[in-house]
Design a protein around this motif. Structure first.
Motif, PDB file in Angstrom:
ATOM      1  N   ILE A 190       6.425   6.703  14.011  1.00  9.20           N
ATOM      2  CA  ILE A 190       5.064   6.567  14.523  1.00  9.20           C
ATOM      3  C   ILE A 190       4.159   5.997  13.431  1.00  9.20           C
ATOM      4  O   ILE A 190       4.148   6.486  12.297  1.00  9.20           O
ATOM      5  CB  ILE A 190       4.501   7.938  14.976  1.00  9.20           C
ATOM      6  CG1 ILE A 190       5.358   8.520  16.113  1.00  9.20           C
ATOM      7  CG2 ILE A 190       3.045   7.825  15.397  1.00  9.20           C
ATOM      8  CD1 ILE A 190       5.038   9.969  16.447  1.00  9.20           C
ATOM      9  N   ASP A 191       3.412   4.963  13.782  1.00 12.25           N
ATOM     10  CA  ASP A 191       2.301   4.485  12.957  1.00 12.25           C
ATOM     11  C   ASP A 191       1.034   4.648  13.784  1.00 12.25           C
ATOM     12  O   ASP A 191       0.894   4.011  14.843  1.00 12.25           O
ATOM     13  CB  ASP A 191       2.479   3.009  12.588  1.00 12.25           C
ATOM     14  CG  ASP A 191       3.304   2.815  11.331  1.00 12.25           C
ATOM     15  OD1 ASP A 191       3.894   3.805  10.849  1.00 12.25           O
ATOM     16  OD2 ASP A 191       3.381   1.672  10.844  1.00 12.25           O
ATOM     17  N   THR A 192       0.147   5.499  13.347  1.00 13.27           N
ATOM     18  CA  THR A 192      -1.081   5.713  14.112  1.00 13.27           C
ATOM     19  C   THR A 192      -2.036   4.533  13.921  1.00 13.27           C
ATOM     20  O   THR A 192      -1.959   3.793  12.934  1.00 13.27           O
ATOM     21  CB  THR A 192      -1.774   7.018  13.681  1.00 13.27           C
ATOM     22  OG1 THR A 192      -1.973   7.004  12.262  1.00 13.27           O
ATOM     23  CG2 THR A 192      -0.924   8.221  14.066  1.00 13.27           C
ATOM     24  N   ALA A 193      -2.924   4.376  14.885  1.00  9.64           N
ATOM     25  CA  ALA A 193      -3.837   3.232  14.892  1.00  9.64           C
ATOM     26  C   ALA A 193      -4.821   3.278  13.730  1.00  9.64           C
ATOM     27  O   ALA A 193      -5.224   4.352  13.272  1.00  9.64           O
ATOM     28  CB  ALA A 193      -4.600   3.198  16.212  1.00  9.64           C
ATOM     29  N   VAL A 194      -5.168   2.100  13.253  1.00  8.16           N
ATOM     30  CA  VAL A 194      -6.229   1.960  12.251  1.00  8.16           C
ATOM     31  C   VAL A 194      -7.208   0.910  12.791  1.00  8.16           C
ATOM     32  O   VAL A 194      -7.096  -0.300  12.498  1.00  8.16           O
ATOM     33  CB  VAL A 194      -5.670   1.530  10.880  1.00  8.16           C
ATOM     34  CG1 VAL A 194      -6.788   1.523   9.827  1.00  8.16           C
ATOM     35  CG2 VAL A 194      -4.533   2.427  10.438  1.00  8.16           C
ATOM     36  N   PRO A 195      -8.169   1.364  13.587  1.00 10.60           N
ATOM     37  CA  PRO A 195      -9.063   0.409  14.253  1.00 10.60           C
ATOM     38  C   PRO A 195      -9.974  -0.350  13.298  1.00 10.60           C
ATOM     39  O   PRO A 195     -10.508  -1.407  13.652  1.00 10.60           O
ATOM     40  CB  PRO A 195      -9.884   1.298  15.198  1.00 10.60           C
ATOM     41  CG  PRO A 195      -9.752   2.680  14.664  1.00 10.60           C
ATOM     42  CD  PRO A 195      -8.432   2.749  14.006  1.00 10.60           C
ATOM     43  N   THR A 196     -10.132   0.163  12.081  1.00  7.89           N
ATOM     44  CA  THR A 196     -11.023  -0.506  11.129  1.00  7.89           C
ATOM     45  C   THR A 196     -10.362  -1.675  10.401  1.00  7.89           C
ATOM     46  O   THR A 196     -11.025  -2.439   9.688  1.00  7.89           O
ATOM     47  CB  THR A 196     -11.531   0.503  10.085  1.00  7.89           C
ATOM     48  OG1 THR A 196     -10.409   1.115   9.435  1.00  7.89           O
ATOM     49  CG2 THR A 196     -12.386   1.573  10.750  1.00  7.89           C
ATOM     50  N   ASN A 197      -9.044  -1.801  10.557  1.00  8.93           N
ATOM     51  CA  ASN A 197      -8.352  -2.939   9.939  1.00  8.93           C
ATOM     52  C   ASN A 197      -8.776  -4.246  10.610  1.00  8.93           C
ATOM     53  O   ASN A 197      -9.220  -4.257  11.761  1.00  8.93           O
ATOM     54  CB  ASN A 197      -6.838  -2.786  10.079  1.00  8.93           C
ATOM     55  CG  ASN A 197      -6.247  -1.944   8.977  1.00  8.93           C
ATOM     56  OD1 ASN A 197      -6.964  -1.286   8.232  1.00  8.93           O
ATOM     57  ND2 ASN A 197      -4.924  -1.946   8.879  1.00  8.93           N
ATOM     58  N   THR A 198      -8.582  -5.350   9.908  1.00  8.02           N
ATOM     59  CA  THR A 198      -8.845  -6.667  10.480  1.00  8.02           C
ATOM     60  C   THR A 198      -7.563  -7.500  10.436  1.00  8.02           C
ATOM     61  O   THR A 198      -7.108  -7.869   9.346  1.00  8.02           O
ATOM     62  CB  THR A 198      -9.957  -7.395   9.703  1.00  8.02           C
ATOM     63  OG1 THR A 198     -11.139  -6.580   9.675  1.00  8.02           O
ATOM     64  CG2 THR A 198     -10.299  -8.715  10.366  1.00  8.02           C
ATOM     65  N   PRO A 199      -6.940  -7.791  11.581  1.00  6.47           N
ATOM     66  CA  PRO A 199      -7.289  -7.280  12.917  1.00  6.47           C
ATOM     67  C   PRO A 199      -6.959  -5.800  13.019  1.00  6.47           C
ATOM     68  O   PRO A 199      -6.195  -5.274  12.210  1.00  6.47           O
ATOM     69  CB  PRO A 199      -6.419  -8.120  13.846  1.00  6.47           C
ATOM     70  CG  PRO A 199      -5.219  -8.441  13.021  1.00  6.47           C
ATOM     71  CD  PRO A 199      -5.732  -8.636  11.619  1.00  6.47           C
ATOM     72  N   PRO A 200      -7.498  -5.098  14.030  1.00  6.30           N
ATOM     73  CA  PRO A 200      -7.221  -3.665  14.181  1.00  6.30           C
ATOM     74  C   PRO A 200      -5.723  -3.398  14.317  1.00  6.30           C
ATOM     75  O   PRO A 200      -5.013  -4.133  15.013  1.00  6.30           O
ATOM     76  CB  PRO A 200      -7.970  -3.300  15.467  1.00  6.30           C
ATOM     77  CG  PRO A 200      -9.015  -4.344  15.606  1.00  6.30           C
ATOM     78  CD  PRO A 200      -8.419  -5.603  15.058  1.00  6.30           C
ATOM     79  N   LYS A 201      -5.266  -2.365  13.626  1.00  7.43           N
ATOM     80  CA  LYS A 201      -3.846  -1.997  13.727  1.00  7.43           C
ATOM     81  C   LYS A 201      -3.645  -1.104  14.946  1.00  7.43           C
ATOM     82  O   LYS A 201      -4.314  -0.077  15.087  1.00  7.43           O
ATOM     83  CB  LYS A 201      -3.392  -1.261  12.461  1.00  7.43           C
ATOM     84  CG  LYS A 201      -1.947  -0.790  12.491  1.00  7.43           C
ATOM     85  CD  LYS A 201      -1.563  -0.128  11.175  1.00  7.43           C
ATOM     86  CE  LYS A 201      -0.185   0.521  11.244  1.00  7.43           C
ATOM     87  NZ  LYS A 201       0.865  -0.410  11.634  1.00  7.43           N
TER      88      LYS A 201
END
Length: 494
Positions: free
Chosen positions: A93-104
């Motif tokens: 599992i890799d949880t989301a990282v919405p602050t990444n560009t682009p969002p993960k």
């Protein structure tokens, strides 16, 4: 007498297997494990009838069959425990990282079942590698229905084992079609199954010819499928100079026991012994000669194997440059195997591919190499094997690093100062090897890692927790090990 299944009967079997798959794949790991444990109990409940039937069909002694029945039950229980434990799922599992560009995105992956699996029963292990053997157990653990093609050499035994599986299926409320048992004395039924669109994988233990045919049929399909075929091996044993100089007699006793165990009818029987021509090797040969001469031949599994052994033995011994060192003193009756030790030199072996082929039975060929260069050339010339063995002292190992480097490239199990016969059912065991020992050296047919053969990865992206499989939910309700954000853990995801 068991009649071959008709095309109409096979079509019905396949339709039920497909229907069962869509139900069974939704069953929990615990439900699968309970089913497998119940099969083990039902096999035990068959009692002496199973042992006596197998004795009559295979010529195997009672003690061997009792032990093999125990191994078969152990496999079912062991793989059931592994199924529940869930490590084989390789959940990550890799949880989301919405602050990444682009969002993960949120990504979660695990292994899921392939679909209906066809298993071909083996001739030399009527329990452990056949109807309720390792392939069947692994497929059930993975979440797949199983269709077993009974081996014609022990059809009655196979039918009894099938009855135990079907009884367990009823007791555990398994879907109709979770297991089917079919017959086919010729190749037609096997070919039909291998080419059927509903079949998603094949498990096979047997001859190179049989395994290669299944592999070819499966890859000629419109939708090719994996074939996990274990096709035999000559299991070379390399004996290095200091070892043979100091332990020639004990080595000979050890090797004689391995060559004659079960009349050589194991896929790990040592068919080649390779060493440099020295005084120590000559002493070893004389000791081994005496051991072979006094060995007692017994009936082989069935007449077909006995006839095949006699034919291949005669062909091997007829090759130019091959000499018989020793054969058993006792007169060999029909159906028994002539225990044989032969020898040739390294040059002859390198020039004759026939000598590289398996002779399935109590036979071994000693390759006497002129020097270390020729020993290395022989190692390089040997094809893929289930096992390779090194008999050596620490000094031998230090002096032959290049040889060790090449040997490990040709085998699935590298053995040090022990014999190849005997395959432990455990997670670190690898029973497979580079082609032609098996069709895919990445996988084992023994040990819980064998479950992975009948599963494939599926990645879930950005799914709400509510709709994810239990194995991938944030709360980890199954308490399995998972790799979360690159760390192995059983923790919940907050």
């Amino acid at each position: 007498m068991y009649n071959d299944n008709t095309t109409a009967e096979l079509e019905e079997v396949m339709a039920k297997a497909v229907s069962a798959f869509h139900q069974y794949k939704t069953y929990s790991l615990a439900q699968r494990a309970t089913f497998m444990r119940t099969i083990a109990k039902e096999i035990e409940a068959l009692g002496d009838e199973l042992i006596q039937t197998a004795m009559a069909e295979t010529n195997l002694p009672e003690a061997r069959l009792v032990g093999e029945r125990g191994r078969t039950m152990f496999q079912l229980n062991n793989y059931a425990a592994a199924a529940e434990q869930g490590n084989w799922l390789e959940a990550s599992i890799d949880t989301a990282v919405p602050t990444n560009t682009p969002p993960k995105p949120d990504l979660r992956k695990m292994l899921i079942p392939l679909g209906p699996v066809v298993v071909f029963g083996a001739s030399n292990f009527p329990f452990a590698y056949s109807t309720a053997g390792g392939d069947t157990a692994c497929a059930f653990a993975a979440g797949c229905p199983v269709i077993v093609k009974a081996h014609p050499a022990h059809a009655k035994t196979s039918t009894l084992m099938a009855s135990a599986i079907l009884t367990a299926a009823t007791k555990c409320n398994m879907p109709d079609g979770i297991f089917s048992h079919v017959y086919g004395a010729g190749f037609e039924v096997g070919e039909y199954l291998a080419k059927h669109d509903a079949v998603k994988a094949i498990g096979f233990t047997g001859s190179f010819g049989g395994g290669k045919a299944l592999f070819d049929w499966a890859n000629q399909r419109k939708n090719p499928i994996p074939v996990f075929a274990e096709m035999g091996s000559v299991n070379p044993v390399f004996i290095l100079p200091e070892k043979v100089a100091t332990e020639s007699e004990s080595l000979a006793k050890q090797m004689a026991g391995s060559i004659t165990l079960g009349m050589g009818q194991f896929c790990t029987n040592p068919g080649l012994i390779i060493a440099i021509d020295t005084d120590g090797l000559e002493r070893f040969i004389q000791h081994l000669k005496r051991e072979i001469k006094t060995a007692v031949p017994a009936k082989m599994l069935h007449q077909g194997i006995a006839a095949n052994y006699a034919e291949k033995l005669a062909k091997a011994l007829a090759q130019k440059g091959v000499q018989v060192v020793s054969q058993t003193d006792e007169e060999v009756e029909d159906g028994k195997g002539l225990i044989t030790l032969a020898t040739t030199n390294g040059k002859t072996f390198l020039q004759n591919p026939t000598l590289h082929q398996e002779v399935f039975g109590p036979y071994s060929l000693i390759i006497q190499c002129a020097d270390e260069k020729e020993l290395l050339a022989v190692a390089k010339a040997i094809e893929g094997q289930l096992t390779a063995t090194l008999m050596a002292t620490p000094n031998d190992i230090r002096a032959h690093q290049e040889l060790l480097n090449y040997i490990q490239d040709i085998c699935g199990r590298f053995i040090f100062n022990n014999v190849p016969t005997g395959v432990d059912v455990s997670l670190p065991m690898h029973h497979g090897g580079p082609y032609p020992a098996s069709t895919d050296s990445r996988f084992t047919s023994v040990g819980a890692d064998g479950i992975k053969r009948f599963a494939r990865p599926l990645s879930y992206q950005n799914w709400d927790d509510e709709f994810l499989p239990e194995e991938l939910k944030n709360g980890n309700p199954l308490n399995i090990w998972r790799t979360v954000n690159n760390e192995l853990t059983r923790d919940q995801i907050s």
